[in-house]
Design a protein around this motif. Sequence first.
Motif, PDB file in Angstrom:
ATOM      1  N   ASP A  44       1.509   5.147   8.721  1.00  0.00           N
ATOM      2  CA  ASP A  44       2.636   5.913   9.255  1.00  0.00           C
ATOM      3  C   ASP A  44       3.303   6.666   8.109  1.00  0.00           C
ATOM      4  N   VAL A  45       2.933   7.936   7.949  1.00  0.00           N
ATOM      5  CA  VAL A  45       3.571   8.791   6.947  1.00  0.00           C
ATOM      6  C   VAL A  45       4.821   9.360   7.608  1.00  0.00           C
ATOM      7  N   VAL A  46       5.976   8.855   7.189  1.00  0.00           N
ATOM      8  CA  VAL A  46       7.247   9.239   7.794  1.00  0.00           C
ATOM      9  C   VAL A  46       7.596  10.671   7.407  1.00  0.00           C
ATOM     10  N   CYS A  47       7.480  10.980   6.120  1.00  0.00           N
ATOM     11  CA  CYS A  47       7.726  12.338   5.640  1.00  0.00           C
ATOM     12  C   CYS A  47       7.217  12.455   4.210  1.00  0.00           C
ATOM     13  N   HIS A  48       7.077  13.690   3.767  1.00  0.00           N
ATOM     14  CA  HIS A  48       6.655  13.970   2.396  1.00  0.00           C
ATOM     15  C   HIS A  48       7.055  15.399   2.077  1.00  0.00           C
ATOM     16  N   GLY A  49       7.206  15.684   0.802  1.00  0.00           N
ATOM     17  CA  GLY A  49       7.528  17.051   0.422  1.00  0.00           C
ATOM     18  C   GLY A  49       8.090  17.151  -0.976  1.00  0.00           C
ATOM     19  N   ALA A  50       8.349  18.368  -1.359  1.00  0.00           N
ATOM     20  CA  ALA A  50       8.897  18.655  -2.682  1.00  0.00           C
ATOM     21  C   ALA A  50      10.404  18.473  -2.668  1.00  0.00           C
ATOM     22  N   SER A  51      10.939  18.072  -3.797  1.00  0.00           N
ATOM     23  CA  SER A  51      12.382  17.942  -3.941  1.00  0.00           C
ATOM     24  C   SER A  51      13.033  19.310  -3.779  1.00  0.00           C
ATOM     25  N   ALA A  52      14.136  19.339  -3.082  1.00  0.00           N
ATOM     26  CA  ALA A  52      14.892  20.578  -2.936  1.00  0.00           C
ATOM     27  C   ALA A  52      15.721  20.871  -4.179  1.00  0.00           C
ATOM     28  N   HIS A  53      15.821  19.908  -5.095  1.00  0.00           N
ATOM     29  CA  HIS A  53      16.707  20.040  -6.247  1.00  0.00           C
ATOM     30  C   HIS A  53      15.993  20.139  -7.586  1.00  0.00           C
ATOM     31  N   ASP A  54      14.682  19.873  -7.598  1.00  0.00           N
ATOM     32  CA  ASP A  54      13.979  19.836  -8.872  1.00  0.00           C
ATOM     33  C   ASP A  54      12.541  20.287  -8.666  1.00  0.00           C
ATOM     34  N   GLU A  55      12.069  21.184  -9.483  1.00  0.00           N
ATOM     35  CA  GLU A  55      10.734  21.768  -9.351  1.00  0.00           C
ATOM     36  C   GLU A  55       9.588  20.798  -9.613  1.00  0.00           C
ATOM     37  N   VAL A  56       9.858  19.670 -10.264  1.00  0.00           N
ATOM     38  CA  VAL A  56       8.758  18.781 -10.643  1.00  0.00           C
ATOM     39  C   VAL A  56       8.734  17.467  -9.853  1.00  0.00           C
ATOM     40  N   PHE A  57       9.644  17.283  -8.897  1.00  0.00           N
ATOM     41  CA  PHE A  57       9.648  16.027  -8.147  1.00  0.00           C
ATOM     42  C   PHE A  57       9.142  16.227  -6.723  1.00  0.00           C
ATOM     43  N   TYR A  58       8.438  15.210  -6.244  1.00  0.00           N
ATOM     44  CA  TYR A  58       7.829  15.202  -4.920  1.00  0.00           C
ATOM     45  C   TYR A  58       8.001  13.792  -4.359  1.00  0.00           C
ATOM     46  N   TYR A  59       8.032  13.648  -3.051  1.00  0.00           N
ATOM     47  CA  TYR A  59       8.223  12.322  -2.450  1.00  0.00           C
ATOM     48  C   TYR A  59       7.235  12.098  -1.306  1.00  0.00           C
ATOM     49  N   LEU A  60       6.973  10.832  -1.041  1.00  0.00           N
ATOM     50  CA  LEU A  60       6.142  10.390   0.072  1.00  0.00           C
ATOM     51  C   LEU A  60       6.795   9.129   0.628  1.00  0.00           C
ATOM     52  N   VAL A  61       7.076   9.110   1.927  1.00  0.00           N
ATOM     53  CA  VAL A  61       7.684   7.947   2.572  1.00  0.00           C
ATOM     54  C   VAL A  61       6.720   7.453   3.647  1.00  0.00           C
ATOM     55  N   ARG A  62       6.394   6.161   3.550  1.00  0.00           N
ATOM     56  CA  ARG A  62       5.487   5.546   4.517  1.00  0.00           C
ATOM     57  C   ARG A  62       6.137   4.294   5.090  1.00  0.00           C
ATOM     58  N   ALA A  63       5.703   3.902   6.288  1.00  0.00           N
ATOM     59  CA  ALA A  63       6.223   2.692   6.929  1.00  0.00           C
ATOM     60  C   ALA A  63       5.059   1.829   7.391  1.00  0.00           C
ATOM     61  N   TYR A  64       5.251   0.527   7.260  1.00  0.00           N
ATOM     62  CA  TYR A  64       4.233  -0.460   7.624  1.00  0.00           C
ATOM     63  C   TYR A  64       4.887  -1.535   8.478  1.00  0.00           C
ATOM     64  N   SER A  65       4.074  -2.296   9.194  1.00  0.00           N
ATOM     65  CA  SER A  65       4.647  -3.337  10.051  1.00  0.00           C
ATOM     66  C   SER A  65       5.203  -4.512   9.254  1.00  0.00           C
ATOM     67  N   SER A  66       4.703  -4.719   8.034  1.00  0.00           N
ATOM     68  CA  SER A  66       5.180  -5.817   7.195  1.00  0.00           C
ATOM     69  C   SER A  66       4.756  -5.559   5.755  1.00  0.00           C
ATOM     70  N   VAL A  67       5.259  -6.358   4.840  1.00  0.00           N
ATOM     71  CA  VAL A  67       4.863  -6.264   3.439  1.00  0.00           C
ATOM     72  C   VAL A  67       3.371  -6.561   3.311  1.00  0.00           C
ATOM     73  N   GLU A  68       2.894  -7.533   4.063  1.00  0.00           N
ATOM     74  CA  GLU A  68       1.472  -7.890   4.023  1.00  0.00           C
ATOM     75  C   GLU A  68       0.608  -6.757   4.569  1.00  0.00           C
ATOM     76  N   ASP A  69       1.077  -6.119   5.643  1.00  0.00           N
ATOM     77  CA  ASP A  69       0.356  -4.980   6.216  1.00  0.00           C
ATOM     78  C   ASP A  69       0.273  -3.846   5.196  1.00  0.00           C
ATOM     79  N   ARG A  70       1.364  -3.602   4.483  1.00  0.00           N
ATOM     80  CA  ARG A  70       1.380  -2.569   3.436  1.00  0.00           C
ATOM     81  C   ARG A  70       0.305  -2.854   2.398  1.00  0.00           C
ATOM     82  N   GLN A  71       0.266  -4.082   1.905  1.00  0.00           N
ATOM     83  CA  GLN A  71      -0.706  -4.446   0.873  1.00  0.00           C
ATOM     84  C   GLN A  71      -2.141  -4.294   1.371  1.00  0.00           C
TER      85      GLN A  71
END
Length: 127
Positions: A44-71
């Motif tokens: 589940d990729v919640v969102c991703h994209g470039a920082s609106a405030h800095d030319e060199v930063f980028y983010y990726l947000v993901r969600a999992y059902s649990s910590v174990e599921d993430r791993q």
Amino acid sequence: MSQRAVTMRCVEIRSYRLKPGTRDTFDRLMSDISVPMLRHWQTDVVCHGASAHDEVFYYLVRAYSSVEDRQRRQDEFYGGTEWRDGPRQAILDLIEDRACYPLGSTPYIGRHSHGRPHHRQAQEQGK
């Protein structure tokens, strides 16, 4: 107004400090290859994209059902040949540094059905 169910999810925020001048290339690799690949692997990729405030930063947000599921999902994805033989090296070559912030069990409402436009889409729409 409709109510949405709140579930507990393990949310992970990744931030990337990119090498100068590589943000557009990194964004294309993420948008066109990596994120669709993650979604194909049922991440589940919640969102991703470039920082609106800095030319060199980028983010990726993901969600999992649990910590174990993430791993488990990350072990399968990053250990697989699709990632290793695919965009892995091209993406890593553009990253100066990265940080990962797993938030553990977090209340999660989810995305709107249409999803949140990622940074490039928002720019094209004049937002």
